[in-house]
Design an enzyme around this catalytic site. Structure first.
Site, mmCIF file in Angstrom:
data_model
loop_
_atom_site.group_PDB
_atom_site.id
_atom_site.type_symbol
_atom_site.label_atom_id
_atom_site.label_comp_id
_atom_site.label_asym_id
_atom_site.label_seq_id
_atom_site.Cartn_x
_atom_site.Cartn_y
_atom_site.Cartn_z
ATOM 1 N N TYR A 132 0.829 -1.214 0.000
ATOM 2 C CA TYR A 132 0.000 0.000 0.000
ATOM 3 C C TYR A 132 0.862 1.263 0.000
ATOM 4 O O TYR A 132 1.837 1.378 0.756
ATOM 5 C CB TYR A 132 -0.961 0.006 1.195
ATOM 6 N N PRO A 183 -16.225 -1.342 -0.010
ATOM 7 C CA PRO A 183 -17.660 -1.499 0.265
ATOM 8 C C PRO A 183 -18.503 -0.379 -0.342
ATOM 9 O O PRO A 183 -19.709 -0.539 -0.519
ATOM 10 C CB PRO A 183 -17.737 -1.463 1.804
HETATM 11 N N1 LIG Z 1 -7.600 -7.143 -0.688
HETATM 12 C C1 LIG Z 1 -7.617 -6.357 -1.730
HETATM 13 O O1 LIG Z 1 -7.284 -6.735 -2.861
HETATM 14 C C2 LIG Z 1 -8.046 -4.922 -1.529
HETATM 15 C C3 LIG Z 1 -8.274 -4.085 -2.649
HETATM 16 C C4 LIG Z 1 -8.696 -2.779 -2.408
HETATM 17 C C5 LIG Z 1 -8.887 -2.329 -1.092
HETATM 18 N N2 LIG Z 1 -8.623 -3.159 -0.033
HETATM 19 C C6 LIG Z 1 -8.849 -2.724 1.362
HETATM 20 O O2 LIG Z 1 -10.149 -2.196 1.472
HETATM 21 C C7 LIG Z 1 -10.090 -0.889 2.033
HETATM 22 C C8 LIG Z 1 -11.258 -0.071 1.536
HETATM 23 O O3 LIG Z 1 -11.220 0.046 0.106
HETATM 24 P P1 LIG Z 1 -11.641 1.408 -0.581
HETATM 25 O O4 LIG Z 1 -10.777 2.496 -0.080
HETATM 26 O O5 LIG Z 1 -11.727 1.192 -2.045
HETATM 27 O O6 LIG Z 1 -13.109 1.583 0.075
HETATM 28 P P2 LIG Z 1 -14.380 2.427 -0.314
HETATM 29 O O7 LIG Z 1 -14.958 2.874 0.971
HETATM 30 O O8 LIG Z 1 -15.218 1.652 -1.252
HETATM 31 O O9 LIG Z 1 -13.826 3.673 -1.125
HETATM 32 C C9 LIG Z 1 -13.199 4.740 -0.496
HETATM 33 C C10 LIG Z 1 -13.264 5.910 -1.445
HETATM 34 O O10 LIG Z 1 -14.607 6.383 -1.477
HETATM 35 C C11 LIG Z 1 -14.615 7.755 -1.189
HETATM 36 N N3 LIG Z 1 -15.828 8.091 -0.412
HETATM 37 C C12 LIG Z 1 -16.204 7.554 0.777
HETATM 38 N N4 LIG Z 1 -17.373 8.122 1.197
HETATM 39 C C13 LIG Z 1 -17.706 9.011 0.260
HETATM 40 C C14 LIG Z 1 -18.802 9.908 0.114
HETATM 41 N N5 LIG Z 1 -19.770 9.959 1.047
HETATM 42 N N6 LIG Z 1 -18.853 10.699 -0.985
HETATM 43 C C15 LIG Z 1 -17.868 10.632 -1.923
HETATM 44 N N7 LIG Z 1 -16.810 9.804 -1.841
HETATM 45 C C16 LIG Z 1 -16.719 8.989 -0.766
HETATM 46 C C17 LIG Z 1 -13.376 8.007 -0.354
HETATM 47 O O11 LIG Z 1 -12.990 9.366 -0.475
HETATM 48 P P3 LIG Z 1 -12.328 10.131 0.799
HETATM 49 O O12 LIG Z 1 -10.995 9.496 0.992
HETATM 50 O O13 LIG Z 1 -12.285 11.530 0.299
HETATM 51 O O14 LIG Z 1 -13.244 9.952 1.960
HETATM 52 C C18 LIG Z 1 -12.382 7.066 -1.004
HETATM 53 O O15 LIG Z 1 -11.796 7.648 -2.149
HETATM 54 C C19 LIG Z 1 -8.699 -0.372 1.637
HETATM 55 O O16 LIG Z 1 -8.230 0.651 2.493
HETATM 56 C C20 LIG Z 1 -7.874 -1.632 1.804
HETATM 57 O O17 LIG Z 1 -7.567 -1.814 3.180
HETATM 58 C C21 LIG Z 1 -8.223 -4.442 -0.242
#
Ligand SMILES: NC(=O)c1ccc[n+]([C@@H]2O[C@H](COP(=O)([O-])OP(=O)(O)OC[C@H]3O[C@@H](n4cnc5c(N)ncnc54)[C@H](OP(=O)(O)O)[C@@H]3O)[C@@H](O)[C@H]2O)c1
Length: 300
Positions: A53, A211
């Site tokens: 990461y 999510p």
């Molecule tokens: N195992 C794997 O292959 C894998 C792959 C991907 C991710 N992951 C894990 O899963 C975690 C979560 O993934 P993710 O970050 O993609 O999760 P996510 O919650 O689906 O997406 C987060 C993104 O959504 C934005 N967001 C959240 N609330 C919002 C709202 N109300 N309005 C507009 N934009 C909003 C955030 O922006 P802001 O930052 O501005 O709030 C951020 O850019 C990662 O940190 C990692 O630990 C694992």
């Protein structure tokens, strides 16, 4: 906060925080410490990492926060991953992007994670992605050495489908404790292809990455995103919230596979939305209405 039992002596918070985007937030160590403390105050004690990461930087940034506040480490569970090799200025010895699940790579990756996170143990180590060149005997040897040395307490996988998970499990003494996969109302693949059924068959709680579909539900202009937003807004109104992320989390939480959503935002208000979602109980009508909006048609 509800806790999910993984083994006799390990449980995760139902909502997990993810550090994938930590480097993008440009937080000072003090701000990172405050963010971690905020999560813990809300009952979020499980933090998700991977060696790669932030181009191999996020574990280090998180570790500095742990170092700045002795005692914090004891209040949390740390999950990290290995198995992807990225070209990076922080790993000049890496010549190309590929997977490596050899015993040597797994052990070296854990040593690096321990040093970066400033801790002497990882609660759960995941193999980040299925590797076409995986030798399960080597993985089993690595897991066994890491467990015996106390460096890793438990093991799991990420993005594994049925045949990959069953194959690896058949070589291991201990049960894999989780499969971390993409699950959201926007990305339905793991619901439709039997991956969540597999986890239930193994009595294995699931960690859900992206999510909120990485933000696509909020910003997308495609038909699917618009349709889903409209339905989430309608269901949100029925539940008494204008925050559609609460509805997205509540949709995942209702699934019988015991899914732990990983929050990807570093903003405390957005972390709090995930926690509030635990208070919403969707009806089956609402759950399917959201599914239909995502698929673009009714169930058969
Ligand atoms: N195992 C794997 O292959 C894998 C792959 C991907 C991710 N992951 C894990 O899963 C975690 C979560 O993934 P993710 O970050 O993609 O999760 P996510 O919650 O689906 O997406 C987060 C993104 O959504 C934005 N967001 C959240 N609330 C919002 C709202 N109300 N309005 C507009 N934009 C909003 C955030 O922006 P802001 O930052 O501005 O709030 C951020 O850019 C990662 O940190 C990692 O630990 C694992």
């Amino acid at each position: 906060m509800e806790r999910i039992t993984l083994t006799n002596d390990l449980s995760f918070s139902r909502i997990v925080h993810g550090a994938w985007r930590l480097n993008d937030w440009n937080y000072t160590t003090e701000q990172t410490t405050s963010l971690i403390e905020h999560c813990i105050e809300q009952g979020i004690t499980t933090f998700d990492h991977a060696d790669i990461y932030g181009g191999y930087t996020c574990e280090e940034l998180f570790g500095r926060a742990l170092q700045a506040k002795p005692g914090l480490r004891d209040k949390m569970e740390l999950v990290t991953k290995c198995g992807i090799v990225l070209e990076s200025p922080n790993r000049p010895e890496h010549k190309s992007h590929h997977y490596n699940t050899s015993k040597e790579h797994i052990i070296r990756s854990v040593e690096n994670s321990l040093s970066s996170l400033k801790t002497d143990y990882i609660d759960t180590l995941l193999i980040h992605r299925p590797d076409p060149m995986m030798n399960p005997e080597e993985v089993a040897e690595a897991f066994s050495e890491l467990k015996d040395s106390g460096k890793v307490r438990t093991f799991g996988v990420s993005n594994f489908k049925r045949h990959q998970l069953n194959m690896l499990q058949s070589y291991l003494d201990d049960k894999l404790i989780t499969n971390q996969v993409e699950v959201s109302a926007y990305e339905l693949e793991n619901i439709h292809d039997g991956t969540l059924d597999l986890c239930m068959e193994h009595r294995m709680p699931v960690m859900a990455w992206s999510p909120l579909a990485g933000g696509a539900v909020f910003s997308g202009n495609g038909e699917k995103a618009v349709r889903l937003r409209d339905t989430l807004t309608k269901v949100g109104a029925e539940l008494g919230t204008e925050d559609i992320s609460e509805v997205l989390y509540a949709w995942i939480l209702k699934h019988p596979a015991t899914i732990m959503p990983i929050v990807g935002s570093g903003k405390t208000a957005r972390i709090d939305s995930a926690v509030r979602a635990l208070g919403h109980k969707l009806s089956l009508d609402q759950w399917f209405e959201i599914l239909h909006a995502s698929m673009g048609h009714d169930v058969p």
